[in-house]
Design a protein around this motif. Sequence first.
Motif, PDB file in Angstrom:
ATOM      1  N   HIS A  86      34.022  11.414  13.915  1.00 44.57           N
ATOM      2  CA  HIS A  86      34.028   9.962  15.057  1.00 44.57           C
ATOM      3  C   HIS A  86      33.805  10.521  16.476  1.00 44.57           C
ATOM      4  CE1 HIS A  86      35.896   5.693  15.401  1.00 44.57           C
ATOM      5  NE2 HIS A  86      34.811   6.076  16.287  1.00 44.57           N
ATOM      6  N   ILE A  87      32.783   9.962  16.921  1.00 47.43           N
ATOM      7  CA  ILE A  87      32.339  10.360  18.233  1.00 47.43           C
ATOM      8  C   ILE A  87      32.730   9.058  19.136  1.00 47.43           C
ATOM      9  CG2 ILE A  87      30.698  10.792  19.869  1.00 47.43           C
ATOM     10  CD1 ILE A  87      29.082  12.318  17.570  1.00 47.43           C
ATOM     11  N   ILE A  88      33.644   9.378  20.301  1.00 45.32           N
ATOM     12  CA  ILE A  88      34.011   8.059  21.097  1.00 45.32           C
ATOM     13  C   ILE A  88      33.437   8.406  22.635  1.00 45.32           C
ATOM     14  CG2 ILE A  88      35.912   6.790  21.816  1.00 45.32           C
ATOM     15  CD1 ILE A  88      37.662   8.170  19.438  1.00 45.32           C
ATOM     16  N   VAL A 375      35.298  11.839  23.514  1.00 49.03           N
ATOM     17  CA  VAL A 375      36.231  12.369  22.588  1.00 49.03           C
ATOM     18  C   VAL A 375      35.704  12.751  21.207  1.00 49.03           C
ATOM     19  CG1 VAL A 375      38.350  12.352  21.245  1.00 49.03           C
ATOM     20  CG2 VAL A 375      38.221  11.549  23.859  1.00 49.03           C
ATOM     21  N   MET A 376      35.683  13.834  20.427  1.00 47.98           N
ATOM     22  CA  MET A 376      35.462  13.733  19.050  1.00 47.98           C
ATOM     23  C   MET A 376      36.527  13.718  18.208  1.00 47.98           C
ATOM     24  SD  MET A 376      31.646  15.904  18.857  1.00 47.98           S
ATOM     25  CE  MET A 376      32.462  17.654  18.979  1.00 47.98           C
ATOM     26  N   LEU A 377      36.506  13.148  17.199  1.00 44.91           N
ATOM     27  CA  LEU A 377      37.842  13.268  16.047  1.00 44.91           C
ATOM     28  C   LEU A 377      37.091  13.669  15.049  1.00 44.91           C
ATOM     29  CD1 LEU A 377      39.594   9.631  16.521  1.00 44.91           C
ATOM     30  CD2 LEU A 377      39.978  11.984  17.837  1.00 44.91           C
ATOM     31  N   LYS A 386      39.153   6.000  11.258  1.00 47.44           N
ATOM     32  CA  LYS A 386      37.509   5.604  10.838  1.00 47.44           C
ATOM     33  C   LYS A 386      36.863   6.890  11.127  1.00 47.44           C
ATOM     34  CE  LYS A 386      37.808   0.637  12.283  1.00 47.44           C
ATOM     35  NZ  LYS A 386      37.265  -0.249  13.104  1.00 47.44           N
ATOM     36  N   THR A 387      36.069   7.280  10.118  1.00 44.19           N
ATOM     37  CA  THR A 387      35.089   8.498  10.202  1.00 44.19           C
ATOM     38  C   THR A 387      33.712   8.155   9.956  1.00 44.19           C
ATOM     39  OG1 THR A 387      35.617   9.113   7.920  1.00 44.19           O
ATOM     40  CG2 THR A 387      36.970  10.083   9.625  1.00 44.19           C
ATOM     41  N   GLY A 388      32.664   9.060  10.397  1.00 46.77           N
ATOM     42  CA  GLY A 388      31.316   8.979   9.943  1.00 46.77           C
ATOM     43  C   GLY A 388      30.723   7.957  10.847  1.00 46.77           C
ATOM     44  N   CYS A 389      31.100   7.967  12.137  1.00 45.61           N
ATOM     45  CA  CYS A 389      30.906   6.586  13.008  1.00 45.61           C
ATOM     46  C   CYS A 389      30.637   7.155  14.660  1.00 45.61           C
ATOM     47  CB  CYS A 389      31.610   5.605  12.867  1.00 45.61           C
ATOM     48  SG  CYS A 389      33.222   5.699  13.257  1.00 45.61           S
TER      49      CYS A 389
END
Length: 439
Positions: A86-88, A375-377, A386-389
């Motif tokens: 997840h890239i924020i 931030v990257m999770l 949430k992931t893949g987004c």
Amino acid sequence: MLNRRKMLQAMAAGTGAALGTSLFPERLLASPVQNTTPKRIVFFMQNQGFDPKTCIPTNMSSSGSLAKAKLPEPIAALEPYKERLHIINGLHGMHTSPSHSAFFGALGGYRGSDGVPPSASTVDYELSKVLPQTLLPHLCIGMDSIENMKAKPTIATLSASGAGQPIFMHSNPNHLYQMLYGGISSGDIRTQHEAQSSVMSQIEALAAAEGRALPAADRQRYGQYVQGFKDINGLRTRLGTVSEHLRNFAPTVDERYTNPEFETDWHDCLLDIGISALTSGITNTLTIGSGRGEIFGAWKGLGIDQQGHNLGHMEQPDNPIWIKIRQYNSRMLVRLMESLESVPEGSGTMMDHTLIVYTSNNADKQHTNGANWPVMLLGNLDGAFKTGCFTQLDGKRPINSLYASLLCAAGQNCDRFNMDEKMAKKYDDSNGPLKEVLV
């Protein structure tokens, strides 16, 4: 593969006997009656900034799925793991005054500066109190040039347990290995471990006695040093009770430890020890400081001659030097994930119950005002994130809101983290965790 739950239950029972306390397995592991599993969080803080162009896929300017996107070259190693990523973009940390670094403020969400003590605890420490109890609740490791790691094997710049209470990170893998695994080693490592254990116990007793003669004004500060010796000696004792368990996870000591060619040899060793601390159950909270929260850092093992502050004055996008550094980081993240994925836990693996937070201790670049803090999770902490987004925010929510989200996901109610109402009115246009990142 190893059955981690059974080994940790045995570890908990042995530790409880050594401490003379009721430290039952469910206090190290989430209660099986509740059908829950342990959770853990890793923070990876790279210095010199994290330019969003090095992580956001081309032509992606609004929130959306990463399924059909191609990750930029610097983080290409994460391409096979996009469904867990997840890239924020668009969080801010203007109130932390990051510039060269926000230091303790990067994980504390408050104003930080070089040489300024922490004004409150940091989120990694707070999480270590919420997550299931472990022998070493919080481990910090720091990576730097070989000269700096040898000259200052411990340093405190990123994590804190409270106002004026910094947490030291370990930078010499030999010292850290000896502390965690010296009791199960042989030869020189075992000899040094036993000698240091004896000396440390004597120092603790001597320091406690001397402290009683100090004026009251100095006694409390001196007491922090005495407590530090108590903590280290207590950890050595507790680890000694679970030596057979630790043998299954201790890294192999080789020439990278004793005769490193480059600092990256020690970086790799430190990561190995950090991974072993997680997979063995020694800790549930790991903080990695690449550059140790300062303006230094070196990566000669990657073929990079430049080091330190000069790296921060280079544009990161399309820069071959920063591509190498970020690719190296990405490979480290992959090693973390694959190692945790290899250990069964509950109905899945350790990685299923883990979250890795990758960012910088000074937002997007060197000399920044903190208006954008990418931030990257990686991972979802047992389905909480949430992931893949990719999520694009409008820059009106501070990094504190992400930290509140982490605490909420770990089971601690938190509307704001280290931000009072007056500060929030100026720097946060909402309240509570980030709804964009939580399931």
